[in-house]
Design an enzyme around this catalytic site. Structure first.
Site, PDB file in Angstrom:
ATOM      1  N   CYS A 156     -10.932   0.946   7.404  1.00 35.75           N
ATOM      2  CA  CYS A 156      -9.874   2.261   7.856  1.00 35.75           C
ATOM      3  C   CYS A 156     -10.636   3.616   7.071  1.00 35.75           C
ATOM      4  CB  CYS A 156      -8.548   2.276   7.629  1.00 35.75           C
ATOM      5  SG  CYS A 156      -8.172   1.444   5.980  1.00 35.75           S
ATOM      6  N   GLU A 189       0.896  -1.201  -0.040  1.00 36.09           N
ATOM      7  CA  GLU A 189      -0.018  -0.113  -0.020  1.00 36.09           C
ATOM      8  C   GLU A 189       0.746   1.469   0.062  1.00 36.09           C
ATOM      9  OE1 GLU A 189      -3.755  -1.426   2.499  1.00 36.09           O
ATOM     10  OE2 GLU A 189      -1.884  -1.136   3.799  1.00 36.09           O
TER      11      GLU A 189
HETATM   12  O1  FUB Z   1      -2.953  -0.871   9.132  1.00 38.56           O
HETATM   13  C1  FUB Z   1      -4.123   0.073   9.392  1.00 38.56           C
HETATM   14  C2  FUB Z   1      -4.721   0.503   8.324  1.00 38.56           C
HETATM   15  O2  FUB Z   1      -5.126  -0.458   7.269  1.00 38.56           O
HETATM   16  C3  FUB Z   1      -3.731   1.453   7.307  1.00 38.56           C
HETATM   17  O3  FUB Z   1      -3.741   2.639   7.584  1.00 38.56           O
HETATM   18  C4  FUB Z   1      -4.175   1.096   5.798  1.00 38.56           C
HETATM   19  O4  FUB Z   1      -3.554   1.412   4.933  1.00 38.56           O
HETATM   20  C5  FUB Z   1      -4.963  -0.386   5.977  1.00 38.56           C
HETATM   21  O5  FUB Z   1      -3.715  -1.067   5.771  1.00 38.56           O
HETATM   22 ZN    ZN Z   2      -7.940   3.278   4.422  1.00 41.35          ZN
END
Ligand code: FUB
Ligand code: ZN
Length: 675
Positions: free
Chosen positions: A438, A342
């Site tokens: 999230c 990501e």
């Molecule tokens: O790891 C917590 C959240 O989940 C991250 O901020 C997002 O990118 C997702 O991976």
């Molecule tokens: Zn998110």
């Protein structure tokens, strides 16, 4: 830097948003997202991935009826970057153990934060009662020593803070602190804030530079900026020092996490890039790794640079800002070019169809921008804030507020999302919710607090960073003034600011001149001192009650090209108007969008449209569409000058895409270079 230079967000309680565009978004959050999220937190939404969030708090607080537990239940985190499905569980036959992602507690934290902001705009006794009861449940889970993370309270307190790199205790703490402050500031109720302070004190007793204390720091940043906010909300400098410790410790050698885990071997540095821990933060000059973590860290760094007047840290923030916005940001304000981790990719690697551009990452970019604006108002930060908000962030939510995107691509062919594993992260339609939820609650907390991004104040100066209808109350040298802003952004560039006060008063209003506006006009500024600095028009003088300043930022359609090093966009253009990025969709233009060559020189037509509910501006242009000849049936054939047919093409605002069913979409369009 000196303290005089800082402008701070106007207290949300002193802002009433009246704007047609943003009020609509806020109402969607208030009437749809917040209640829906509360139902998901309690696993009451049929067909949506269960959250287990409130259930975990109840189990941790021993508020559930005793049920069976099949032995020890400590488990390694089971999240995956490829899918966001919740763990498959039979909801009727759950044991009394922790379920969901390790950071599931943060779902509540973001919800309560959005609730707090929303209450400042729209008092709601019923919602406040639900929130108070939820806070009771959360506080009941707190361990006697102050620790408050259900994963370890349920699974064994002996394991706390043993996996800082991958588990998210400090991340959940950060979100909880932000939520508690927002709720306290909105309602004056401090039960959750007190619980968070006890937790912060426990964390402080555990971490720090003194001998014997843990030298670790968060694997997923956010605690840093939350601690600075906690310090500013309470005045307790223990929180400031703890935040500083986390910022300063990151990236030191030997790597803290190598003592937590087996060293990662040759690729260790790459792994540390993922966490922005490859070098100390003041030496970082390229935005790398997981994009959300990165911008959360940079936001904390900017807070610390401001509070501590730390020029070196500020310079690092500036370099990181430039790295993002000059080399690694999509035209939509999306960030994160690769779904692997990501993460940010290398400079200019901005693929359209495999983009990650997580909604949360653009939200974090807005956090970073606002903090940079606080230190030194410069329209370059507010321009990006406006861009991300109107494009890569709003695209994260459907127009009815009922479904969401996690990933915000710039080109979609639905078949590829289903059959090509490299694009499985890209969804052609928004989803109701996610196991790893999230993004939707992050959207909710940002949109509900939009006023604190639009307006900051410093002594007798009001900064207008974003244009939106609002009443902003300020204290100017002991006198109350209301600045009533009127705006039809993002569709029309006419704005005005009217003074409502008992008597004339001297003040400054600093208006941001949007970078996209080639020539603005300010017909009604008389008898005031005006000056331009860093993209802001400062208007200073004695303002009489009812006096009005009008500005006009003409919005023209702009044909945009990417830097030649963005290989993906070579020979292509995208359309923008004001802050809004446009895209083509199959619903208007048919399939095979790659066959259209835009005749950009032939001009465009813009018209108002109600097809997306509220009025938006759509654009019509001319194009040549490739005609397929017999040879095209072969996979490869000898080249012949292609034949085209003339046609019209329609562009819609990017954030409105995927609201009319599934279909192709593209932002960048091949351009007909021969005119
Ligand atoms: O790891 C917590 C959240 O989940 C991250 O901020 C997002 O990118 C997702 O991976
Ligand atoms: Zn998110």
């Amino acid at each position: 830097m000196n303290a005089q230079e800082y402008s701070r967000p106007v207290d949300l309680k002193n802002i009433q948003i009246t704007d047609t565009f943003w009020k609509n978004e806020m109402e969607l959050v208030r009437t749809n997202v917040i209640p829906y999220q509360w139902d998901t937190l309690n696993d009451r939404v049929e067909g949506a991935a269960p959250s287990y969030c409130m259930r975990n708090f109840k189990i941790a607080g021993k508020m559930m009826a005793e049920k069976k537990v099949k032995g020890a239940s400590y488990e390694e985190p089971q999240y995956t970057f490829r899918g966001f499905e919740a763990l498959p569980e039979d909801p009727d036959n759950l044991e009394d153990k922790f379920y969901g992602f390790v950071f599931q507690d943060s779902d509540f934290a973001k919800w309560i934060e959005a609730v707090g902001y929303s209450l400042t705009q729209h008092p709601d006794a019923e919602l406040e009662k639900i929130a108070d009861e939820a806070i009771d449940i959360v506080c009941a889970a707190q361990h006697e020593n102050g620790y408050l993370d259900t994963y370890y309270i349920i699974n064994g307190m002996d394991k706390i803070f043993t996996n800082l790199r991958d588990h998210h205790e400090l991340y959940c703490f950060g979100h909880l602190a932000e939520g508690a402050i927002a709720y306290y500031e909105a309602t004056g109720k401090d039960k959750l804030l007190k619980a968070v302070e006890r937790y912060a004190m426990f964390i402080d007793s555990y971490f720090g530079s003194k001998p014997g204390k843990c030298k670790g720091y968060p694997g997923h940043e956010i605690a840093e900026m939350a601690l600075f906010r906690l310090y500013e909300a309470t005045g307790n400098d223990i929180y400031l020092k703890l935040g500083e410790f986390f910022i300063d410790e990151r990236g030191k050698r030997p790597y803290y996490w190598d003592n937590e885990h087996a060293p990662i071997g040759k690729k260790e540095d790459l792994r540390y890039h993922y966490h922005q821990a490859h070098v100390p933060v003041r030496e970082q000059d390229e935005a790398v790794g997981h994009a959300v973590r990165a911008v959360y860290l940079y936001s904390g760094m900017a807070d610390m640079a401001r509070i501590k007047k730390d020029e070196a840290l500020y310079r690092a923030c500036e370099k990181l800002w430039d790295s993002i916005t000059k080399e690694k940001m999509y035209i939509t304000g999306g960030i994160g070019g690769t779904h692997i981790g990501e993460a940010f990719s290398y400079p200019y690697d901005l693929p359209n169809d495999t983009a990650y551009a997580e909604t949360c990452a653009s939200i974090g970019l807005v956090f970073f921008a606002r903090r940079m604006l606080e230190i030194r108002p410069n329209s370059k930060y507010a321009d990006v804030m406006e861009l991300a908000l109107h494009n890569g962030i709003l695209s994260g939510m459907a127009l009815d507020g009922k479904s969401f995107f996690y990933v915000n691509p710039l080109q979609v062919v639905p078949e590829s999302c289903k059959k090509d594993e490299r694009k499985f992260h890209v969804k052609p339609v928004r989803q109701k919710w996610f196991g790893c939820a999230c993004c939707p609650p992050n959207l909710a907390r940002l949109i509900s607090s939009i006023g604190s991004y639009a307006f900051t104040e410093k002594k007798d100066t009001l900064f207008v960073h974003l244009y939106m209808g609002a009443n902003v109350k300020m204290d100017v040298n002991g006198k109350e003034v209301n600045v009533v802003l009127d705006s039809q952004f993002p569709w029309n560039g006419k704005v005005s600011a009217k003074i409502k006060a008992e008597e004339a008063l001297e003040m400054t209003i600093a208006f941001r001149i949007p970078g996209w506006c080639k020539k603005f006009s300010a017909p009604s500024i008389e008898g005031k001192k005006t000056s331009m600095k860093d993209g802001y028009l400062y208007v200073r003088g004695i303002f009489r009650p009812e006096e009005e300043i009008a500005l006009n930022f003409p919005m023209e359609i702009r044909v945009m090209a990417a830097n030649g090093r963005v290989r993906e966009d070579a020979g292509k253009v995208a359309l923008m108007r004001g802050p809004v990025v446009y895209c083509m969709e199959e619903a208007d233009n048919g399939k095979n969008l790659q066959d259209f060559y835009l005749e950009a020189e032939k001009g465009f037509l813009q018209c108002k449209s109600k097809e997306f509910g509220n009025e938006v501006i759509v654009i019509e242009g001319r194009a040549k569409k490739k005609k397929y000849n017999e040879a095209d049936t072969e996979l490869y054939h000898e080249y012949k000058t292609p034949q085209f047919e003339k046609c019209k093409v329609k562009f819609i605002p990017y954030y409105t895409w995927a609201n009319r069913g599934e279909g192709e979409m593209q932002v960048f369009v091949p351009v007909d270079v021969r005119g």
